[in-house]
Each structure stands twice: as C-alpha cells, then as structure tokens.
Design a protein around this motif. Structure first.
Motif, mmCIF file in Angstrom:
data_model
loop_
_atom_site.group_PDB
_atom_site.id
_atom_site.type_symbol
_atom_site.label_atom_id
_atom_site.label_comp_id
_atom_site.label_asym_id
_atom_site.label_seq_id
_atom_site.Cartn_x
_atom_site.Cartn_y
_atom_site.Cartn_z
ATOM 1 N N LEU A 1 19.755 21.698 70.562
ATOM 2 C CA LEU A 1 18.588 20.819 70.517
ATOM 3 C C LEU A 1 17.464 21.415 71.357
ATOM 4 C CD1 LEU A 1 20.388 17.388 71.035
ATOM 5 C CD2 LEU A 1 19.612 18.378 68.874
ATOM 6 N N PRO A 2 16.221 21.164 70.954
ATOM 7 C CA PRO A 2 15.100 21.633 71.779
ATOM 8 C C PRO A 2 15.095 20.925 73.131
ATOM 9 C CG PRO A 2 14.376 21.046 69.563
ATOM 10 C CD PRO A 2 15.768 20.544 69.708
ATOM 11 N N THR A 3 14.631 21.604 74.132
ATOM 12 C CA THR A 3 14.493 21.012 75.449
ATOM 13 C C THR A 3 13.352 20.009 75.438
ATOM 14 O OG1 THR A 3 15.265 23.073 76.450
ATOM 15 C CG2 THR A 3 14.168 21.498 77.894
ATOM 16 N N GLU A 4 13.620 18.832 75.979
ATOM 17 C CA GLU A 4 12.595 17.791 76.050
ATOM 18 C C GLU A 4 12.324 17.440 77.512
ATOM 19 O OE1 GLU A 4 12.639 14.510 73.368
ATOM 20 O OE2 GLU A 4 14.228 15.390 72.121
ATOM 21 N N VAL A 5 11.047 17.207 77.828
ATOM 22 C CA VAL A 5 10.632 16.888 79.193
ATOM 23 C C VAL A 5 9.786 15.618 79.157
ATOM 24 C CG1 VAL A 5 9.387 17.656 81.242
ATOM 25 C CG2 VAL A 5 10.667 19.316 79.860
ATOM 26 N N TYR A 6 10.197 14.640 79.964
ATOM 27 C CA TYR A 6 9.397 13.413 80.092
ATOM 28 C C TYR A 6 8.517 13.523 81.332
ATOM 29 C CZ TYR A 6 8.083 8.620 81.171
ATOM 30 O OH TYR A 6 7.369 7.487 81.479
ATOM 31 N N ILE B 1 14.231 15.992 82.627
ATOM 32 C CA ILE B 1 14.458 17.139 81.747
ATOM 33 C C ILE B 1 15.748 16.911 80.973
ATOM 34 C CG2 ILE B 1 14.673 19.641 81.622
ATOM 35 C CD1 ILE B 1 13.385 19.780 84.388
ATOM 36 N N ALA B 2 15.675 17.018 79.650
ATOM 37 C CA ALA B 2 16.835 16.885 78.771
ATOM 38 C C ALA B 2 17.116 18.242 78.141
ATOM 39 C CB ALA B 2 16.574 15.831 77.687
ATOM 40 N N THR B 3 18.297 18.783 78.442
ATOM 41 C CA THR B 3 18.661 20.098 77.908
ATOM 42 C C THR B 3 19.446 19.921 76.613
ATOM 43 O OG1 THR B 3 20.635 20.149 79.328
ATOM 44 C CG2 THR B 3 18.618 21.113 80.194
ATOM 45 N N GLY B 4 20.610 20.560 76.504
ATOM 46 C CA GLY B 4 21.358 20.519 75.262
ATOM 47 C C GLY B 4 22.162 19.253 75.090
ATOM 48 N N ASP B 5 22.893 19.196 73.984
ATOM 49 C CA ASP B 5 23.774 18.081 73.670
ATOM 50 C C ASP B 5 24.865 17.997 74.725
ATOM 51 O OD1 ASP B 5 25.150 16.038 72.403
ATOM 52 O OD2 ASP B 5 26.259 17.410 71.129
ATOM 53 N N MET C 1 17.173 25.950 73.769
ATOM 54 C CA MET C 1 18.014 26.731 74.660
ATOM 55 C C MET C 1 18.764 27.791 73.864
ATOM 56 S SD MET C 1 21.301 25.660 77.011
ATOM 57 C CE MET C 1 20.409 24.484 78.010
ATOM 58 N N PRO C 2 18.763 29.044 74.328
ATOM 59 C CA PRO C 2 19.510 30.089 73.618
ATOM 60 C C PRO C 2 20.988 29.734 73.493
ATOM 61 C CG PRO C 2 18.054 31.040 75.265
ATOM 62 C CD PRO C 2 18.043 29.562 75.486
ATOM 63 N N GLU D 1 15.341 31.652 80.533
ATOM 64 C CA GLU D 1 15.614 33.042 80.887
ATOM 65 C C GLU D 1 17.078 33.165 81.300
ATOM 66 O OE1 GLU D 1 13.010 34.518 83.885
ATOM 67 O OE2 GLU D 1 11.195 33.670 82.967
ATOM 68 N N HIS D 2 17.618 34.363 81.149
ATOM 69 C CA HIS D 2 18.988 34.642 81.580
ATOM 70 C C HIS D 2 18.964 35.503 82.846
ATOM 71 C CE1 HIS D 2 22.752 37.125 81.567
ATOM 72 N NE2 HIS D 2 23.252 35.902 81.538
#
Length: 440
Positions: free
Chosen positions: A256-261, A245-249, A274-275, A312-313
């Motif tokens: 950046l959009p969240t990316e999942v491999y 899972i790749a979250t923000g910068d 991510m908000p 979610e928060h």
C-alpha cells in the motif's frame, strides 16, 4: 507504571547514674516536656541534688509563658504549653480563599503534578472550568514538563483500564478511559501528551487521538485505503501540531502507498509505495524526521524521510546471533537497537547498540546485567517488549509482568515496581502528561 512515608518513634533507656538523671530532667523528652525523676540512693548516701526533690518548682529556662495567637486563616487559638504540641485541624476561611485571584490560582495549579490536578476537577465547578480555561493552559505551557511516564492500556470485555506510572514521583495513577469508543482497541503510541488509538468499527479501520487528562478525543478522517495499517504518531513540539504515518499492511499481505495525516491540513496525503521488503517486525522508530523499520531482505533498515516522502535502504547489518531486536529512537538523532542475543539459554544476554550513521554499523554501548536478565526472562524463549523515549529504554516481559528501565545517559538499570506492566491484553508506551496538548 509508589511512595512510602517515613515514621518517627520515641525510645526510652534506663539511666544508671545521677548525672544522667539530671541531664534527662533538664532536657526533657522529644516534645519539650520535663521528665519526673525519682531520687537515686547509692551506698546509703542521701541525694542532695536539688533536682532530686520531688515537687520542687521547675526553674528550667525551657519554661515559657502561655501565648495565645490567632494566625490568619485559623478559627481556633493555638497555645504554647509544656505538653505535647497539639496540631488542630487547619480550617481555611472560605471568604479568604474564594477571593484568590485567578492568575495566582493558575500559578499554584500549574506547579501541582498533573495527575493530582486531574483529581481536583471534582472539587467544584470553578476548578473544573479553570483546567479547561485558555489562561490556565497558557500558564501550563510555560512550565517544564512533568517528566516521562509509562502508560499501560488494558482492554477487557467490560471497560478499558489505564494506569500511568510517573518516573519522577515513582507512583502509579489510575486514569479513567471510559470516554473512548468501544472500537478503540490498539494503542498506537503517544507523543507530546497526545495518545493515538486504532481499531475496527465494523469493517472500517479507524484512528483516533485523545488527551487523557482533558478526557477529549476525536476520530481522524478516513484513509484512502481501508486497511489495517502499521501506524506511528509524532508531535511537533514547537507548534504542537502532529502527524500520523501509515506504512504497509499490518499483515504484510498487500503493498500500500504510504499515507501521512497532517493535523494542520486535517487530511491524509498519499506518498511513495514502500519497496518490496521482508520486514522483521511491525515495530518502528521515529528519529530526526525519519522513520526506521527492520528488514531481512534486503538486510538492514528501511528509512522513510518525512520531508521528501521517499523510502531509502540503509545496509546496516544486524549483530551476529541476534534473536529479536527492537529499534528505539533517542534524542539528538540517536538510534538504538535493543535485543536478545545467543542461541542457547545459558549463553543468552540482552544488549543495546547504537547506529553509527557515518560507518553504517551497530556499536554496542551496554549489556543488561546477568542477574537482571534472569529475573526479567525466566525462560529462553520467553517473549518481551522493548520501547523507548528520550534516551530511556524500557524492557517488559509477559509472564512475570516485570519492567526494567535503562537510562542511556546515566548508564543506570532500575526496576519499575508497583504492578505488572505486561499481560496478554495490556499495551505499554511512554507518555508525557500535558493539559495543553491539543487534539486538533
């Protein structure tokens, strides 16, 4: 992230009576060898004890006949004598062990600690090929796990250094990491026997996965956005597949959009952006198919659901006077927060909280003993790291290079001895050694 062998010694004492001398002659020393006892004369009386006569034939029941045997697999005869037992070097007959069935050999090897099996690869070509054979991996997948270990990765200008501390064996082992490319610099983490690294190959941000025991690795496909990302890897223990899972910068400059491999699909997929939040740190914890991050604004936790792909928060307020905290994932949906609390050095302490999912509050469950806290952090502003796995939480400090382990279930604090866990260029994570961990 080592053992000691016990020693035995023989000790002698002065015999002060004739009866003690008789007992010593009857029982002999530790190896069954009778002692020669001199006659003891007291008060001018002659010692009439039969055992006091030097040279008298020993009729003790401990005397045995000389028996010659030739056990299977031994080239030399072993003889029972009165002297100290001689243990000749056991030489295995090649014609016997070379014909050992492969399934029986697999049964033996899977019960050997994995780090010792790793050394056996250099014995012969057959053993090196067996450790990569599908039948051995099938046997290995059916035995219980070796147990948790700590993996330290140190990147220096010449060659990377990797050491593994086995918690069950309490010993350090060195694993060569020269098979990795030079750009693999950052240790992302480990799960299910797979270790993940990331780095910059020129201007391209890359990610790879490897199995240190089998010395195999591969580079994952490129992401949609070529930026250094905050990464975490998780492994499905049922089908042995894994996701990254790749979250923000990593610097927090870009949204950046969240990316999942997904290893099943061998590609990255885009998910929700991510908000806009102000994160406390880049440390993340994955628990029950959910990814958690600490946030300052809005205050609480940011949670990413892997099944839905949305953020979610959670308005879980942090404990008062928390200086620096780390999220740690436990078993059975348990989420912990470990951190230092207190504004001044004399009032500082290290505490552990658990998230009450129903009340959305942090509940304190343990405190580090003051003597351990002072030994771990000698200065009030000293930096430390914290990470965990399966209800085990590890604390490491940078300057002293010490490691302290806390078992949540047993409520036990213990030091990790052997060598320094942290330095300016060392990274540490929990690691589960498995030969059957696949990188595909």
């Amino acid at each position: 992230m080592d053992g000691s062998a016990g020693e035995s010694s023989e000790s002698g004492s002065i015999v002060s009576s004739s009866q003690s001398s008789i007992n010593g002659a009857l029982h002999g020393d530790d190896y069954g060898c009778p002692r020669q006892v001199s006659p003891i004369r007291t008060g001018g009386l002659r010692n009439t004890s039969p055992m006091g006569r030097v040279g008298l034939r020993n009729t003790s029941p401990s005397r045995q006949k000389v028996i010659k045997t030739r056990p299977r697999g031994l080239d030399e005869e072993t003889v029972a004598t009165f002297g100290k037992v001689a243990h000749p070097d056991v030489q295995m007959e090649d014609n016997i062990w070379a014909m050992l069935p492969e399934d029986l050999l697999n049964e033996i090897l899977v019960r050997v600690p994995p780090f010792m099996i790793f050394r056996l690869r250099s014995v012969c070509k057959r053993w090196n090929s067996i450790l990569q054979d599908s039948s051995f991996l099938k046997f290995h997948s059916q035995v219980p796990s070796h147990g948790p270990c700590l993996l330290t990765f140190c990147k220096n200008p010449h060659t990377p250094q990797c050491s593994v501390f086995s918690l069950p064996l309490k010993a350090w082992y060195r694993i060569p990491f020269t098979f990795l490319p030079q750009w693999a610099f950052w240790l992302v983490g480990s799960s299910g026997g797979i270790v993940c690294f990331s780095g910059l190959d020129g201007l391209t941000f890359k990610t790879l996965v490897c199995n240190p025991l089998t010395q195999t690795w591969r580079t994952l496909p490129s992401m949609h956005y070529n930026q250094q990302r905050q990464l975490i890897m998780v492994v499905n223990r049922i089908d042995r597949s894994f996701k990254v899972i790749a979250t923000g910068d990593i610097y927090g400059d870009k949204s950046l959009p969240t990316e999942v491999y997904d290893s099943k699909l061998d590609r990255w997929s885009l998910h929700q952006l991510m908000p806009a939040v102000n994160l406390c740190s880049s440390k993340m914890a994955y628990c029950d198919s959910r990814l958690y991050l600490e946030a300052l604004s809005p205050l609480g936790l940011m949670m990413y659901r892997l099944d839905t792909g949305y953020w979610e928060h959670i308005p879980a307020k942090f404990p008062r006077s928390l200086l620096d905290g780390y999220l740690v994932a436990g078993t059975q949906k348990r989420l912990f927060l470990a951190g230092r609390i207190g504004l001044y050095s004399t009032f500082q302490s290290m505490r552990i909280w658990e998230l009450d999912h129903a009340k959305i509050t942090w509940v304190e469950i343990s405190r580090m003993p003051p003597k351990h806290f002072r030994a771990l952090l000698r200065l009030s502003a000293e930096r430390f790291e914290c990470f965990g796995q399966d209800n085990l939480i590890c604390f490491t400090s940078w300057n002293p290079g010490k490691g302290l382990l806390y078992d949540v279930d047993k409520k036990v604090w213990s030091w990790i001895a052997g060598c320094a866990l942290q330095s300016y260029n060392c990274q540490v994570c929990f690691y589960e050694p498995r030969f059957d961990a696949s990188i595909y």
